[in-house]
Motif scaffolding. Structure first.
Motif, mmCIF file in Angstrom:
data_model
loop_
_atom_site.group_PDB
_atom_site.id
_atom_site.type_symbol
_atom_site.label_atom_id
_atom_site.label_comp_id
_atom_site.label_asym_id
_atom_site.label_seq_id
_atom_site.Cartn_x
_atom_site.Cartn_y
_atom_site.Cartn_z
ATOM 1 N N THR A 1 -7.015 7.913 0.078
ATOM 2 C CA THR A 1 -6.672 7.199 -1.143
ATOM 3 C C THR A 1 -5.401 6.389 -0.951
ATOM 4 O O THR A 1 -4.379 6.925 -0.505
ATOM 5 N N SER A 2 -5.466 5.120 -1.280
ATOM 6 C CA SER A 2 -4.279 4.265 -1.244
ATOM 7 C C SER A 2 -4.191 3.473 -2.534
ATOM 8 O O SER A 2 -5.195 3.207 -3.197
ATOM 9 N N SER B 1 5.974 4.901 2.113
ATOM 10 C CA SER B 1 4.640 4.451 1.710
ATOM 11 C C SER B 1 3.657 5.619 1.617
ATOM 12 O O SER B 1 2.448 5.410 1.638
ATOM 13 N N ARG B 2 4.174 6.836 1.533
ATOM 14 C CA ARG B 2 3.342 8.036 1.371
ATOM 15 C C ARG B 2 4.157 9.067 0.597
ATOM 16 O O ARG B 2 5.354 8.862 0.367
ATOM 17 N N ASP C 1 -3.128 9.955 -0.012
ATOM 18 C CA ASP C 1 -3.614 10.885 0.997
ATOM 19 C C ASP C 1 -4.391 10.073 2.033
ATOM 20 O O ASP C 1 -4.334 8.841 2.027
ATOM 21 N N GLU C 2 -5.099 10.760 2.929
ATOM 22 C CA GLU C 2 -5.790 10.060 4.013
ATOM 23 C C GLU C 2 -6.897 9.145 3.511
ATOM 24 O O GLU C 2 -7.264 8.177 4.178
ATOM 25 N N ASN D 1 1.961 10.134 -6.442
ATOM 26 C CA ASN D 1 1.450 8.872 -6.953
ATOM 27 C C ASN D 1 2.567 8.209 -7.729
ATOM 28 O O ASN D 1 2.851 8.591 -8.868
ATOM 29 N N SER E 1 0.826 -1.204 0.000
ATOM 30 C CA SER E 1 0.000 0.000 0.000
ATOM 31 C C SER E 1 0.861 1.255 0.000
ATOM 32 O O SER E 1 1.838 1.358 0.751
ATOM 33 N N PHE E 2 0.482 2.205 -0.848
ATOM 34 C CA PHE E 2 1.065 3.537 -0.863
ATOM 35 C C PHE E 2 -0.092 4.506 -0.659
ATOM 36 O O PHE E 2 -1.054 4.502 -1.440
ATOM 37 N N PHE E 3 -0.001 5.330 0.387
ATOM 38 C CA PHE E 3 -1.109 6.189 0.776
ATOM 39 C C PHE E 3 -0.941 7.567 0.139
ATOM 40 O O PHE E 3 -0.178 8.405 0.636
ATOM 41 N N HIS F 1 -1.977 0.105 -4.566
ATOM 42 C CA HIS F 1 -1.111 -1.056 -4.426
ATOM 43 C C HIS F 1 -0.001 -0.929 -5.459
ATOM 44 O O HIS F 1 -0.269 -0.897 -6.665
#
Length: 422
Positions: A238-239, A395-396, A235-236, A418, A231-233, A241
């Motif tokens: 939206t994530s 991851s963000r 924003d709060e 992104n 998972s890459f987030f 893969h």
């Protein structure tokens, strides 16, 4: 698996002059992070007259882009600054002063001639052959065949910027546009294709800069350690893969509590490195506000070597910008109005710059990183700890700065919001 590679490319400002449609009645020292394991040669002092100013210009431009761009950001400050400085050689009246001061130069402390000598030294040094680092920089000028360029301008750009002039037929703008784009593609080994747009029959000149960079990771990633779906987030809410690369290696690293971010330096074989900045959750704007040359100096002094459990996503992003709306807010206005005097190039008046375009691409994977940039000034008729592995999990959204260590040059700067955008 083989070592990772880094490809960096910038084809930088395309400057294109067009006939004006006139009415009928009127015809300081910035300490760039240093690779700790290598003894660097004493740098030539002349490129230091420009590299620190380019870094300050890069951070200023980044903040303007961040204010208007919610997603990924990526550009080459060296590419943009080099071509603006080259353009100033052909400007007259107060335009050269305005261009160089907009880049951030104090012409009382560093006279105009010294600025150009600094760029001359920078281009020469970046272009020196190296067994571990492939770095290629070039400038070209395409002039419509009807024009007769000023010989002193051609001499100056050849001596100072290694730029050569080519004759072009912009009456057949489609064919000439394809030829120039093909030239960019060849100079950048296919990484930048069809990036320069906006050619018309009114085009009179195209000024082009490119930069190509290729290096091996010093501590390579291995594909078998990559997790295919992590998972890459964004924003709060939206994530995504994304494939997440992984390694446990020694890197220079710190956590800045005041700036609320983690800072990681990753080295490449040869004098190159990446600086990755990971803000705490929700703190991206706080970190961006704190991003100053003094902050980079502070981090360089405090980074410490530690065993790091590193998780870094594969990255594929791009950025495309029309900078003519941003540069005037940074002090560059005269070249965009009808009174601009660029007669030092061809001896003719009524030429101006109406568009500044820049495009950059970054791809980062186990086998390497590819980055490409194309920027252009297009002038068109305008309407009126060491024992336990510390965790670094990217991851963000994070920032990426790519440096040439020898010259202390910030080659590329960006923000990954992104990593799979593109």
């Amino acid at each position: 698996m083989g070592p990772a590679w880094l490809w960096l490319l910038g084809a930088g400002i395309l400057a294109s002059l067009h006939r004006q449609r006139l009415p009928a009645h009127a015809e300081k020292s910035l300490g760039v992070p240093q690779a700790p394991s290598e003894q660097l040669p004493e740098p030539a002092p002349t490129y230091h007259k420009v590299t620190h100013t380019i870094t300050r210009f890069a951070l200023r431009l980044y903040k303007h882009l961040a204010a208007e761009t919610p997603g990924n950001i990526f550009f080459s400050p060296v590419s943009i600054a080099t071509t603006l400085a080259l353009l100033s050689l052909g400007a007259q009246a107060d335009a050269p002063t305005q261009i160089l001061e907009a880049l951030g130069f104090n012409l009382t402390e560093t006279p105009e001639a010294a600025v150009h000598q600094g760029f001359q030294s920078l281009i020469h040094t970046l272009d020196l052959p190296s067994p571990k680092l492939e770095l290629k920089v070039g400038n070209s000028l395409f002039l419509d065949k009807q024009l007769k360029p000023q010989q002193h301008f051609l001499d100056d750009i050849r001596e100072l910027y290694r730029a050569f002039a080519f004759s072009a037929n912009f009456t057949d703008s489609a064919t000439t546009g394809r030829q120039i784009n093909d030239y960019v593609r060849k100079q950048t080994y296919g990484l930048v294709t069809d990036c320069l747009q906006g050619f018309t029959q009114d085009t009179l000149m195209v000024l082009l800069n490119y930069i190509f960079f290729k290096a091996k990771w010093k501590q390579p990633f291995h594909r078998y350690q990559t997790q295919k779906q992590e998972s890459f987030f964004v924003d709060e809410r939206t994530s995504l893969h994304v494939p997440m690369m992984h390694q446990k290696e020694m890197h220079r690293f710190l956590y800045d509590q005041e700036a609320a971010c983690t800072v990681l330096q990753i080295e490449y074989s040869g004098n190159a490195l990446a600086l990755l900045i990971l803000p705490d959750p929700g703190k991206m704007q706080h970190v961006e506000a704190a991003l100053q040359p003094e902050t980079l100096r502070k981090w360089d002094q405090r980074l410490f070597l530690s065993l790091l459990d590193l998780h870094l996503p594969r990255v594929s992003i791009s950025g495309a910008y029309n900078l003519e709306e941003i540069l005037p807010h940074m002090g560059l206005t005269n070249i965009f109005n009808l009174e601009a005097d660029l007669s030092g190039i061809t001896g003719q008046l009524n030429k101006t710059i109406s568009r500044v375009s820049h495009k950059a691409v970054l791809d980062m994977s186990e086998r390497g990183t590819k980055a490409g940039a194309a920027s252009g000034l297009l002038s068109q008729p305008r309407p009126l700890n060491a024992t336990t592995a510390l965790q670094a999990h990217f991851s963000r959204p994070f920032l990426v700065l790519l440096w040439d260590v020898t010259t202390q040059s910030l080659l590329f700067l960006g923000k990954v919001v992104n990593p799979a955008a593109g």
